[in-house]
Scaffold this motif. Structure first.
Motif, PDB file in Angstrom:
ATOM      1  N   LYS A  64     -58.244  32.323 -38.923  1.00  0.00           N
ATOM      2  CA  LYS A  64     -57.803  33.723 -39.065  1.00  0.00           C
ATOM      3  C   LYS A  64     -57.894  34.549 -37.782  1.00  0.00           C
ATOM      4  O   LYS A  64     -58.337  35.705 -37.800  1.00  0.00           O
ATOM      5  N   GLY A  65     -57.580  33.945 -36.679  1.00  0.00           N
ATOM      6  CA  GLY A  65     -57.543  34.702 -35.425  1.00  0.00           C
ATOM      7  C   GLY A  65     -58.908  35.017 -34.848  1.00  0.00           C
ATOM      8  O   GLY A  65     -59.031  35.876 -33.980  1.00  0.00           O
ATOM      9  N   SER A 124     -54.197  29.979 -36.490  1.00  0.00           N
ATOM     10  CA  SER A 124     -54.174  30.628 -35.181  1.00  0.00           C
ATOM     11  C   SER A 124     -55.542  31.161 -34.798  1.00  0.00           C
ATOM     12  O   SER A 124     -56.341  31.531 -35.660  1.00  0.00           O
ATOM     13  N   SER A 127     -47.910  33.347 -22.272  1.00  0.00           N
ATOM     14  CA  SER A 127     -47.520  34.657 -21.740  1.00  0.00           C
ATOM     15  C   SER A 127     -48.084  34.834 -20.339  1.00  0.00           C
ATOM     16  O   SER A 127     -48.280  33.857 -19.613  1.00  0.00           O
ATOM     17  N   SER A 128     -48.350  36.063 -19.955  1.00  0.00           N
ATOM     18  CA  SER A 128     -48.665  36.353 -18.552  1.00  0.00           C
ATOM     19  C   SER A 128     -49.923  35.627 -18.064  1.00  0.00           C
ATOM     20  O   SER A 128     -50.803  35.282 -18.837  1.00  0.00           O
ATOM     21  N   ARG A 129     -49.955  35.446 -16.742  1.00  0.00           N
ATOM     22  CA  ARG A 129     -51.165  34.965 -16.048  1.00  0.00           C
ATOM     23  C   ARG A 129     -51.628  33.578 -16.494  1.00  0.00           C
ATOM     24  O   ARG A 129     -52.809  33.266 -16.444  1.00  0.00           O
ATOM     25  N   TYR A 164     -59.317  35.397 -29.155  1.00  0.00           N
ATOM     26  CA  TYR A 164     -59.707  35.246 -27.751  1.00  0.00           C
ATOM     27  C   TYR A 164     -60.520  33.968 -27.491  1.00  0.00           C
ATOM     28  O   TYR A 164     -61.367  33.579 -28.294  1.00  0.00           O
ATOM     29  N   HIS A 172     -45.293  36.527 -16.509  1.00  0.00           N
ATOM     30  CA  HIS A 172     -45.438  36.990 -15.127  1.00  0.00           C
ATOM     31  C   HIS A 172     -46.847  36.719 -14.576  1.00  0.00           C
ATOM     32  O   HIS A 172     -47.797  36.592 -15.323  1.00  0.00           O
ATOM     33  N   SER A 174     -51.447  33.243 -25.609  1.00  0.00           N
ATOM     34  CA  SER A 174     -51.392  34.584 -25.030  1.00  0.00           C
ATOM     35  C   SER A 174     -51.828  34.548 -23.563  1.00  0.00           C
ATOM     36  O   SER A 174     -51.843  33.488 -22.942  1.00  0.00           O
ATOM     37  N   GLN A 175     -52.194  35.721 -23.051  1.00  0.00           N
ATOM     38  CA  GLN A 175     -52.506  35.870 -21.627  1.00  0.00           C
ATOM     39  C   GLN A 175     -53.550  34.877 -21.119  1.00  0.00           C
ATOM     40  O   GLN A 175     -54.433  34.485 -21.841  1.00  0.00           O
ATOM     41  N   HIS A 217     -62.409  34.947 -32.704  1.00  0.00           N
ATOM     42  CA  HIS A 217     -62.644  34.744 -31.278  1.00  0.00           C
ATOM     43  C   HIS A 217     -63.581  33.556 -31.044  1.00  0.00           C
ATOM     44  O   HIS A 217     -64.389  33.210 -31.901  1.00  0.00           O
TER      45      HIS A 217
END
Lengths: 229, 298
Positions: free
Chosen positions: A36-37, A56, A115-117, A59, A135, A96-97, A39
């Motif tokens: 459930k997301g 999923s 995604s980024s970084r 962090y 990016h 994600s990042q 961390h």
């Protein structure tokens, strides 16, 4: 197979159980349900075990991983496999990042987009992304390899050191001191190996990729710039 | 940090559950910002009616006979619903501005949280669970809504410093991040006639968008303009009477996850906020791109 219900048993209990596995163990196969997301799932594992997360994560999943193979059957939040040392982390969805940030070793596979970084400050990790990266990816990347089957966002490899960057699709822009470089046979061999280990050899072939690396004008000492140092 | 949640319902059958869904999402985000919390809920009221949400530090004094006093000032009937420190005053839609002016005279100490045909805003200092319980948000129905839980950086922890900020009719904005050029932009917006209640950076972001909408720009155009004119970190989620929009600054370090199904579009600072939504397992889930405007309108 050890099944751990994260919602019922809690994060600390999970990570403690995983940290208790040292060296050889018979509990080699773990399944985490109801993530459930949350961390910090399976952070700091140091044992040759397989962990499958059914859903999923939030962090820092699989941060500092050593030896373990960790699969996420979903997407991963920011900082997945951050500072990984060895082992393998495979994300079925997106990341994600700053996926794989500062990674020292091991293999991170992202089957969706990152995604980024992505790979920021990587120091030896190998990263295979089946989709695109965002990016500022590989900013100050020091060593290791990243293979991107899709496109790269703005400022790829800004202030790059000696990591190898391989991109099949377009690169929106290159960062400072990052340039396209010639592809030599040893690079094609690296790509072939990454495609195989990254479960992507059915999706692309080594000659599809371009290589990017450091122009070595930024980080090496230049006598003409002595007064600026 | 700060936590943001948002829901834009496509399926009218979910409308009675909007408040409950948003409350659950917001409470999940508590550890991203425990200072204060707020929620904006949009519902279709009676045609021709408008609503003012007002707030008072002394509700037992300010709300006493407020409906009657406002009725006398306006010469039209006024309905009042009191919820803790907030009250919703229902007046004819054409009288919203007149009611606002009248309230400044008859209850100068009160603050106006929102004004419009659909919007109601409730916000206070405290944890999301306490703020939501205080205003019975879980019982509210509506078409779309936005919630915010704050970790204060740019201004004090006060009721008026909490999000959402509403700076135009039926408009609201919440923010995760911090703006670095807000003083300059505030000065410019003041010169253009916008008014401000606080020294908060987010209020400037809200007023910036409201000013663009006032000039006749679309929600999409107004959000595009934030990318060139506002400096700093931001993930904004905005609401209008019929719409719901999202934009992240080009660096995009403030997290954001979106999910869409046939029934709704949802926003969360983290995926955790979305896990209890119906059909989330099969929803399209994605991270909104940097410097890209997303909006949905009815």
């Amino acid at each position: 197979m050890q099944t751990f219900d994260l919602e019922a048993q809690g994060l600390r209990a999970l990570n403690q159980a995983l940290h208790n596995l040292k060296g050889q163990t018979n509990e080699t196969s773990w399944e985490v349900v109801n993530p459930k997301g949350s961390h910090a799932i399976a952070v700091g594992v140091d044992a040759p075990i397989d962990i499958t997360v059914r859903g999923s994560t939030g962090y820092y999943c699989a941060g500092m991983n050593k030896q373990a193979t960790i699969r996420v059957k979903g997407s991963a939040g920011p900082g997945v496999a951050e500072n990984m040392m060895s082992g393998t982390v495979i994300i079925d969805g997106d990341a994600s990042q700053y996926a794989g940030a500062t990674g020292r070793g091991g293999l991170l596979v992202i089957k969706g987009n990152a995604s980024s970084r992505c790979g920021i400050s990587m120091k030896g990790i190998d990263i295979v992304v089946h989709g695109n990266i965002g990016h500022m990816s590989c900013f100050m990347a020091q060593s290791g390899n990243i293979l991107v089957l899709g496109d790269a966002g703005d400022a790829l490899g800004d202030s790059l050191y000696e990591a190898h960057l391989f991109v099949r699709g377009s690169v929106k822009s290159l960062g400072t001191d990052c340039i396209e470089k010639e592809m030599r046979p040893e690079h094609l061999a690296i790509i072939a190996d990454l495609l195989k280990r990254g479960e992507a050899d059915h999706l692309a072939k080594p000659s599809d990729f371009k290589r990017y690396g450091s122009a070595r004008k930024l980080y090496t000492f230049n006598i003409d710039n002595a007064s600026s140092y | 940090m700060c936590g943001i949640v948002g829901l834009f319902l496509k399926d009218p059958k979910l409308q009675p559950q909007l408040g409950a869904m948003l409350t659950d999402m917001l409470i999940t985000m508590t550890d991203r910002g425990p200072d204060s919390a707020g929620i904006a809920i949009y519902s279709q009221g009676k045609v021709g009616h408008g609503k003012l949400t007002v707030q008072s530090a002394t509700p037992e004094v300010d709300f006493k006979n407020l409906d009657a006093d406002l009725k006398d000032a306006l010469g039209t009937p006024v309905l009042m619903l009191v919820k803790s420190t907030h009250a919703v005053l229902e007046v004819p839609a054409g009288q919203l501005d007149a009611a606002r002016s009248a309230l400044a005279k008859i209850r100068p100490g009160m603050k106006i949280m929102s004004s419009g045909e659909g919007i109601e805003i409730y916000k206070e200092v405290g944890l999301p669970k306490d703020v939501a319980a205080r205003f019975e948000v879980a019982k509210m129905h509506g078409t779309h809504g936005i919630g915010h839980t704050r970790m204060a950086t740019e201004s004090a922890v006060t009721t008026m410093g909490a999000h959402p900020f509403s700076t135009g009719p039926d408009q609201c904005l919440v923010h995760n991040g911090s703006l670095s050029n807000h003083n300059g932009v505030r000065r410019e917006l003041k010169r253009l006639g916008m008014t401000f209640e606080t020294e908060n950076d987010t209020e400037v972001g809200a007023a910036f968008v409201s000013h663009k909408l006032q000039q006749g720009e679309t929600l999409g155009q107004a959000l595009e303009a934030t990318l060139t004119d506002l400096d700093g970190f931001f993930t904004f989620v905005v609401g209008t009477k019929d719409g719901f929009g999202v934009v992240r600054d080009p660096i995009a370090c403030k997290p954001a996850v979106m999910a869409e199904t046939d029934q709704y579009v949802a926003f969360g600072s983290e995926y955790r906020a979305l896990v209890n939504l119906p059909g989330i397992e099969s929803a399209r889930v994605w991270e909104p791109e940097p410097a890209t405007v997303y909006f949905w309108e009815r």
